[in-house]
Structures are given as C-alpha cells and as structure tokens.
Design a protein around this motif. Structure first.
Motif, PDB file in Angstrom:
ATOM      1  N   ILE A 117       0.729  -1.186   0.007  1.00 28.05           N
ATOM      2  CA  ILE A 117       0.137   0.067  -0.129  1.00 28.05           C
ATOM      3  C   ILE A 117       0.800   1.182   0.056  1.00 28.05           C
ATOM      4  O   ILE A 117       1.825   1.256   0.725  1.00 28.05           O
ATOM      5  N   LYS A 118       0.660   2.129  -0.772  1.00 28.37           N
ATOM      6  CA  LYS A 118       1.047   3.479  -0.663  1.00 28.37           C
ATOM      7  C   LYS A 118       0.156   4.486  -0.205  1.00 28.37           C
ATOM      8  O   LYS A 118      -1.052   4.601  -0.856  1.00 28.37           O
ATOM      9  N   ARG A 119       0.706   5.523   0.452  1.00 27.05           N
ATOM     10  CA  ARG A 119      -0.175   6.549   1.068  1.00 27.05           C
ATOM     11  C   ARG A 119       0.512   7.906   0.916  1.00 27.05           C
ATOM     12  O   ARG A 119       1.452   7.982   1.662  1.00 27.05           O
ATOM     13  N   PRO A 120       0.229   8.863  -0.156  1.00 30.05           N
ATOM     14  CA  PRO A 120       0.415  10.331   0.227  1.00 30.05           C
ATOM     15  C   PRO A 120       0.045  11.048   1.412  1.00 30.05           C
ATOM     16  O   PRO A 120      -1.033  10.879   1.683  1.00 30.05           O
ATOM     17  N   VAL A 121       0.939  11.818   1.711  1.00 31.79           N
ATOM     18  CA  VAL A 121       0.749  12.761   2.996  1.00 31.79           C
ATOM     19  C   VAL A 121       0.895  14.093   2.578  1.00 31.79           C
ATOM     20  O   VAL A 121       1.913  14.486   2.198  1.00 31.79           O
ATOM     21  N   ARG A 122      -0.076  14.788   2.711  1.00 32.22           N
ATOM     22  CA  ARG A 122       0.058  16.318   1.926  1.00 32.22           C
ATOM     23  C   ARG A 122       0.241  17.365   2.969  1.00 32.22           C
ATOM     24  O   ARG A 122      -0.102  17.377   4.281  1.00 32.22           O
ATOM     25  N   TYR A 123       0.689  18.288   2.549  1.00 35.72           N
ATOM     26  CA  TYR A 123       1.379  19.385   3.532  1.00 35.72           C
ATOM     27  C   TYR A 123       1.310  20.852   2.824  1.00 35.72           C
ATOM     28  O   TYR A 123       1.698  20.988   1.645  1.00 35.72           O
ATOM     29  N   GLN A 124       0.538  21.654   3.667  1.00 33.82           N
ATOM     30  CA  GLN A 124       0.552  23.147   2.823  1.00 33.82           C
ATOM     31  C   GLN A 124       0.822  24.294   3.835  1.00 33.82           C
ATOM     32  O   GLN A 124       0.438  24.328   4.998  1.00 33.82           O
ATOM     33  N   ALA A 155     -17.461 -11.452  -3.233  1.00 35.15           N
ATOM     34  CA  ALA A 155     -18.440 -10.457  -2.480  1.00 35.15           C
ATOM     35  C   ALA A 155     -18.025  -9.029  -2.295  1.00 35.15           C
ATOM     36  O   ALA A 155     -19.090  -8.283  -2.056  1.00 35.15           O
ATOM     37  N   CYS A 156     -16.936  -8.801  -1.812  1.00 37.93           N
ATOM     38  CA  CYS A 156     -16.381  -7.588  -1.152  1.00 37.93           C
ATOM     39  C   CYS A 156     -15.515  -6.802  -1.866  1.00 37.93           C
ATOM     40  O   CYS A 156     -15.362  -5.566  -1.860  1.00 37.93           O
ATOM     41  N   MET A 157     -14.755  -7.095  -2.961  1.00 32.43           N
ATOM     42  CA  MET A 157     -13.706  -6.611  -3.450  1.00 32.43           C
ATOM     43  C   MET A 157     -14.130  -5.381  -4.419  1.00 32.43           C
ATOM     44  O   MET A 157     -13.250  -4.366  -4.351  1.00 32.43           O
ATOM     45  N   ASP A 158     -15.285  -5.368  -4.835  1.00 24.52           N
ATOM     46  CA  ASP A 158     -15.613  -4.228  -5.842  1.00 24.52           C
ATOM     47  C   ASP A 158     -15.842  -2.966  -4.818  1.00 24.52           C
ATOM     48  O   ASP A 158     -15.717  -1.860  -5.410  1.00 24.52           O
ATOM     49  N   GLN A 159     -15.975  -3.119  -3.339  1.00 25.50           N
ATOM     50  CA  GLN A 159     -16.258  -2.029  -2.658  1.00 25.50           C
ATOM     51  C   GLN A 159     -14.942  -0.948  -2.582  1.00 25.50           C
ATOM     52  O   GLN A 159     -14.917   0.017  -2.323  1.00 25.50           O
ATOM     53  N   VAL A 160     -13.820  -1.893  -2.759  1.00 29.82           N
ATOM     54  CA  VAL A 160     -12.471  -0.866  -2.597  1.00 29.82           C
ATOM     55  C   VAL A 160     -11.786  -1.391  -3.935  1.00 29.82           C
ATOM     56  O   VAL A 160     -10.244  -0.986  -3.700  1.00 29.82           O
ATOM     57  N   GLN A 161     -12.177  -1.772  -4.849  1.00 28.77           N
ATOM     58  CA  GLN A 161     -11.398  -1.950  -6.206  1.00 28.77           C
ATOM     59  C   GLN A 161     -10.704  -0.732  -6.556  1.00 28.77           C
ATOM     60  O   GLN A 161      -9.295  -0.969  -6.767  1.00 28.77           O
ATOM     61  N   ASP A 162     -11.095   0.381  -6.556  1.00 29.27           N
ATOM     62  CA  ASP A 162     -10.350   1.417  -7.128  1.00 29.27           C
ATOM     63  C   ASP A 162      -9.428   1.923  -6.116  1.00 29.27           C
ATOM     64  O   ASP A 162      -8.242   2.416  -6.624  1.00 29.27           O
ATOM     65  N   LEU A 163      -9.562   1.780  -4.953  1.00 28.63           N
ATOM     66  CA  LEU A 163      -8.392   2.178  -4.030  1.00 28.63           C
ATOM     67  C   LEU A 163      -7.327   1.221  -4.083  1.00 28.63           C
ATOM     68  O   LEU A 163      -6.012   1.444  -4.049  1.00 28.63           O
ATOM     69  N   LEU A 164      -7.391  -0.217  -4.466  1.00 35.04           N
ATOM     70  CA  LEU A 164      -6.257  -1.147  -4.333  1.00 35.04           C
ATOM     71  C   LEU A 164      -5.578  -0.826  -5.686  1.00 35.04           C
ATOM     72  O   LEU A 164      -4.567  -1.183  -6.048  1.00 35.04           O
TER      73      LEU A 164
END
Length: 266
Positions: A188-195, A249-258
């Motif tokens: 998993i990759k997660r960007p953290v933004r700062y302004q 049953a469940c993959m379609d709920q977070v398919q775009d995230l993965l």
C-alpha cells in the motif's frame, strides 16, 4: 545579614499556618449550577478514533461472508525499515512512524473481519490455541518532497506559499503460521500532503528596520491519519486474496483504492 529572633519566629508561625491551611482546602468547588464538583482540569475528553467508512464497510462485508469465523490469526510487531528520524518537528523528535504499535491496527481490522486474533506483540501467550495464519506488517519507505514553493516578497512585503508531501509505503503479509510460507502480500502507498501559506512585512521606520511574518499550516497526521486506514486496507486485501468467497462478495467496494495503490485486480 542576620535575621532577628522576632522575625524568625514570625516567619516560622506563618509557614506553619500555611501548611495547616493547605490541608483544609476543599477538594470540591462550586460548579456553575451551584452544585459541588471535583477540582479537575476542564480539558476536553478524549475523542473517538474516526474510522475510514469504506474500509470498515469492506471488513464488515468479509465478516458477513463467514470465511474468517473460527480462524485464528497471530499478529506480531509492526516493523519499521524506513530508517527515517524526525529531529526538527515541534513535539515530534524521534521516529516519524510508530515503532511496533501499529500492530494494534492489524488486530482491529482482523477483529472487524470476524477473525480470532492472538496478539503476540505483548509477548507469547501462556495458553496456546491452534493458529492457522500470521499477519505482520512493515513500513518499507518514507520519502519527502516539495511540490511547489512561492516567495514574492518585495522589500520585505509579500506572500509566501509552500506545498509539500510525504510518500509512505507499507506491506501487510499473510503467512502460514506453522511454516512461515507466505500466502498473500499487500503493498500500500499513501501520500501525506502539507500546505503552508503566509506573508512577510518589512519596513524602515525612522531609520529602524521593523519586520514581521505570519503563516498558516495544514498537514495530515503522519502517525495516525496516514496509517490506520491503509493498514486496515492491506488486511482486507490479503483476506480477500486468500478467501475467494470474500473476494467475490466484497472486492468491488475497494477495487479503485487497491488499483490506485498499485495492486490491480489479477
């Protein structure tokens, strides 16, 4: 200068009176409604951890399929291999990421999916039960960068703007508890933004330079907001890859995230 006996006796009497009165202070105080209440801080109560709704929903979906019911998972310490040390941020000197404590997010996600969880990051259990799988995590990398920077001060007057980011990558592994043979892995990759934006002022007042600045910052919490959701998503990912019924049953709920995190459907 020597203290007279009379002054010494007066100070001694005053100190004794102060000590005796301090023991008579009422531990209760009068509240706004006239009732007695404890003399405690008026600080806000601890807040409730806000979950990621979509990831909570997919864990509940996995739970509903029943594939993890009665299945025991062992959870060990969450490792940090980034090697990054924070030595500048106010109140954050030390490691950028929690050392080992993120295993609690693994435990929470597995419990929500309906699994039985054996926590080993507090030590080996005294009474052992059959464990089929082990789930562990590791922070792989933590990179920082500045996407834009603007400083348009003229003669000390003008706006300042800076936008940056941190890119965190982590891995959740599902292994056979007995052989340590890897069954599934989720990256998993997660960007953290700062302004930050603000301005500066500089003026010569009667031959004396007067300067000042102001600024506003907005940064996601690297040690919390950037961790609990992605770790739970990694747990959901390995469970759905290991159990086809849950995947269907469940993959379609977070398919775009993965897909965004670099794990397209296979």
């Amino acid at each position: 200068m020597r203290m007279s006996k009379r002054a010494f006796r007066a100070l001694t009497a005053l100190g004794a009176l102060t000590i005796s009165l301090s023991g008579c202070v009422d531990p209760l105080r009068e509240g706004p409604s006239g009732t007695k209440e404890a003399r405690v801080s008026t600080a806000a109560l601890p807040s409730v951890v806000q979950p990621y709704a979509r990831i909570d929903n997919v864990l509940a979906c996995i739970n509903k399929t029943g594939v993890t019911r009665g299945v025991a998972f062992a959870v060990g310490p969450f490792a940090d291999s980034t090697g990054k040390i924070n030595a500048v941020a106010l109140g954050a000197t030390g490691n950028y990421l929690p050392q080992g404590g993120s295993s609690a997010y693994l435990t929470d996600a597995l419990r929500k999916s309906g699994a039985t969880v054996v926590s080993t990051y507090f030590g080996a259990p005294e009474t052992r039960i059959p464990v089929r799988y082990s789930v562990n995590g590791i922070y792989n990398s933590l990179d920082f960068g500045t996407s834009s920077r603007l400083d348009m001060r003229v003669s000390g007057v003008g706006p300042v703007l800076r936008a940056g980011w941190a890119q965190l990558s982590l891995t959740v592994q599902l292994d056979d508890a007995n052989t340590r043979v890897n069954q599934q892995i989720s990256m998993i990759k997660r960007p953290v933004r700062y302004q930050m934006f603000g301005g500066g002022v500089g003026r010569d007042v009667n031959g004396r330079l007067v300067t000042g600045s102001f600024g506003f910052e907005n940064q996601e919490q690297l040690q919390f907001e950037a961790l609990n959701g992605p770790i739970a998503l990694g747990v959901a990912d390995v469970l759905m890859r290991q159990f086809p019924e849950a995947r269907a049953a469940c993959m379609d709920q977070v398919q775009d995230l993965l897909t965004i995190t670099g794990r397209p459907e296979t």
